[in-house]
Enzyme design. Structure first.
Site, mmCIF file in Angstrom:
data_model
loop_
_atom_site.group_PDB
_atom_site.id
_atom_site.type_symbol
_atom_site.label_atom_id
_atom_site.label_comp_id
_atom_site.label_asym_id
_atom_site.label_seq_id
_atom_site.Cartn_x
_atom_site.Cartn_y
_atom_site.Cartn_z
ATOM 1 C CB THR A 179 -0.911 0.028 1.247
ATOM 2 O OG1 THR A 179 -0.095 0.136 2.414
ATOM 3 C CG2 THR A 179 -1.773 -1.225 1.353
ATOM 4 C CG HIS A 180 0.451 4.362 1.368
ATOM 5 N ND1 HIS A 180 -0.246 5.544 1.329
ATOM 6 C CD2 HIS A 180 -0.226 3.538 2.216
ATOM 7 C CE1 HIS A 180 -1.302 5.453 2.154
ATOM 8 N NE2 HIS A 180 -1.305 4.249 2.687
ATOM 9 C CB SER A 301 18.526 2.375 -25.621
ATOM 10 O OG SER A 301 19.325 3.520 -25.857
ATOM 11 C CE LYS A 307 17.260 1.542 -20.283
ATOM 12 N NZ LYS A 307 16.866 2.928 -20.581
ATOM 13 C CD GLU A 314 8.280 2.752 -20.967
ATOM 14 O OE1 GLU A 314 8.779 3.862 -20.809
ATOM 15 O OE2 GLU A 314 8.845 1.830 -21.583
ATOM 16 C CD GLN A 346 -19.817 15.010 -40.340
ATOM 17 O OE1 GLN A 346 -20.824 14.950 -41.031
ATOM 18 N NE2 GLN A 346 -18.759 15.727 -40.685
ATOM 19 C CE LYS A 349 -20.113 9.783 -38.405
ATOM 20 N NZ LYS A 349 -21.220 10.272 -37.583
HETATM 21 N N1 ARG Z 1 -22.311 12.714 -41.729
HETATM 22 C C1 ARG Z 1 -23.445 12.974 -40.888
HETATM 23 C C2 ARG Z 1 -23.153 12.520 -39.463
HETATM 24 O O1 ARG Z 1 -22.227 11.827 -39.293
HETATM 25 C C3 ARG Z 1 -24.621 12.203 -41.412
HETATM 26 C C4 ARG Z 1 -25.925 12.820 -41.082
HETATM 27 C C5 ARG Z 1 -26.032 14.096 -41.799
HETATM 28 N N2 ARG Z 1 -27.336 14.646 -41.640
HETATM 29 C C6 ARG Z 1 -27.632 15.887 -42.035
HETATM 30 N N3 ARG Z 1 -28.832 16.275 -41.844
HETATM 31 N N4 ARG Z 1 -26.732 16.676 -42.565
HETATM 32 O O2 ARG Z 1 -23.822 12.884 -38.538
#
Ligand code: ARG
Length: 489
Positions: A179-180, A301, A307, A314, A346, A349
């Site tokens: 611990t610690h 290294s 090394k 890491e 958008q 993603k």
């Molecule tokens: N490329 C857009 C997104 O990823 C798709 C939906 C676009 N919709 C719009 N009404 N322009 O959200």
């Protein structure tokens, strides 16, 4: 174009065959616009260089939507057959790289509609009825992520299995529990390894639990209000492997909880990997010397020939930073968005894709490191009693003899202080000296100065006694097997 990395406006297009009639880019909108978008807007707006990875899922959703239009009598038999055939052709061309998106496509949905129109002419334009990119993209991302989560769960379970194998070998190897980062009490080294496995098992459980909430299909929600056409959201949901269809069309197109929640699960996995990575870094240091990495999972290294560096540990530690960043970035994007769809969405993603890619590249490397590392058992065991780690056992010996713990703690504290001053171990103190330090000590105190005895004594459920550690392994193995089965399903 490549599916990643090409900024808009680099002049990278697939030429006239890529475009709509007359060489103008095919756009899913434009009827009310006098001219095309400014280059600066196009560059900002384009997402096809990263959302192209949704293409297979967009095509799946399109086939389900085509069947819905057929059931609604908006496509006849021949049209449905032609539509499904063309979508399959596009899928094959996408998979083989014969059809690629161009930067002028704006997004994956535009590119795939272009592919369809190229094959079917005006019939290709019928598929968009009752559907918007808003319900499409929400559905595509859920489809993608439900598959990706299973891949992550599979490799995560493989790491846990490698850890359990190490733990099994070291059920009875004593180690200094800390611990610690200071020696605290002796533990089974296997017990410590299994602590990481429990964290990863919770992560997989979290992903499985996530999947229940993510299994909602957004198709049929349209732009935000649903459709006046007789669509069949429940039928589409079932066809796409979802548990159910959306209950509120506005929520369907604006909800990104599933993305944020996945990013939390990913960040938590990152934090757990970082903690394991840190231990690997410590254990391979000269000061610890508990673990020797296999050459295949260590680096050298460029200047220091001697090394051998634990870069996997890491990088596991370092990459947790970007996973945490992906989560906080998306939460900041979502905060304050008015209903329903906003283009801000958008931005969901790239962090999601990056988190998936990061986990899929880190996890196998950590698994390989764990599976091939050599534990230097004698060194680990020799360190177990260091730092007076049996002092608690001595205090509990006094408690068993009726001494209040408060006084026992004081007495053992005095014993440790004497040992520090005289550079002695607990077992080296003479009978006379023991009695002089505190009359509560009698010579049989030495009976508890055994590391193996200290481990065996901690035999309550969940404790570090080897028998209990074996029990943990027996309980974990079937859980891991079930998780792996779910993941590769
Ligand atoms: N490329 C857009 C997104 O990823 C798709 C939906 C676009 N919709 C719009 N009404 N322009 O959200």
């Amino acid at each position: 174009m490549k599916t990643t990395g090409s900024p808009a406006g680099t002049g990278e297009t697939a030429g006239s065959e890529a475009n709509g009639a007359g060489g103008a880019p095919l756009r899913l909108w434009g009827g009310r616009f006098a001219g095309g978008p400014a280059e600066a807007l196009a560059k900002l707006s384009v997402s096809v260089h990263f959302d192209w990875r949704l293409a297979p899922y967009d095509l799946l959703a399109s086939k389900a939507h085509a069947r819905v239009l057929y059931r609604a009598e908006l496509l006849d038999d021949a049209e449905l057959a032609a539509m499904l055939g063309a979508l399959d052709d596009v899928g094959a061309d996408v998979a083989a790289g014969r059809f690629t998106a161009t930067i002028e496509d704006e997004d994956v949905h535009t590119a795939l509609e272009r592919a369809l129109v190229e094959r079917l002419g005006t019939l290709g334009g019928k598929l968009r009825a009752g559907r918007s990119r808003n319900d499409q993209v929400a559905t595509d991302l859920r489809l993608y992520l439900r598959a990706a989560v299973r891949q992550v769960a599979a490799v995560l379970t493989e790491l846990s299995e490698a850890l359990v194998d190490v733990a099994e070998e070291h059920v009875a190897t004593p180690a200094p529990g800390m611990t610690h980062l200071q020696h605290a009490q002796p533990i089974s080294f296997g017990h410590q390894i299994l602590a990481h496995v429990h964290a990863f098992a919770r992560d997989v459980d979290r992903l499985r639990d996530w999947d229940r909430r993510a299994a909602v299909c957004a198709l049929g929600a349209g732009a935000l209000a649903g459709s006046s056409l007789p669509l069949d959201p429940e039928g589409v949901a079932a066809e796409l492997g979802f548990d159910r269809a959306f209950a509120n069309s506005i929520d369907a197109v604006s909800d990104r909880d599933f993305a944020a929640e996945f990013l939390f699960a990913a960040a938590m996995i990152g934090v757990h990997l970082s903690r394991l990575g840190e231990e690997i870094v410590l254990w391979t240091s000269r000061e610890f010397g508990w673990v020797e990495l296999d050459d295949a999972f260590a680096t050298g290294s460029s200047i220091m020939p001697q090394k051998k560096n634990p870069d996997v540990g890491e990088l596991a530690r370092g990459k947790s930073g970007r996973l945490i960043g992906a989560l906080t970035g998306l939460l900041a994007t979502l905060k304050g968005l008015p209903l329903a769809y906003d283009r801000d969405l958008q931005e969901d993603k790239e962090p999601v894709f990056d988190a998936v890619d990061t986990l899929l590249v880190v996890l196998p490397a950590v698994t390989g490191t764990v599976a091939t590392m050599k534990v230097r058992t004698e060194r680990v065991a020799a360190a177990a009693p260091d730092g007076f780690s049996l002092a608690t056992d001595v205090a509990e010996y006094l408690v068993r003899r009726g001494v209040p713990f408060r006084s026992a703690h004081e007495a053992v504290g005095a014993l440790v202080a004497w040992c520090v001053e005289h550079d002695a171990d607990l077992g080296e103190v003479s009978d006379a000296q023991l009695a002089a330090i505190n009359p509560a000590f009698t010579p049989d105190v030495r009976d508890v100065l055994s590391v193996a005895g200290a481990l065996d004594a901690r035999s309550a459920p969940g404790g570090t006694a080897p028998a209990r550690v074996r029990e943990q392994i027996a309980n974990l193995r079937p859980t891991l097997a079930a998780d792996h089965k779910w993941a590769v399903g």
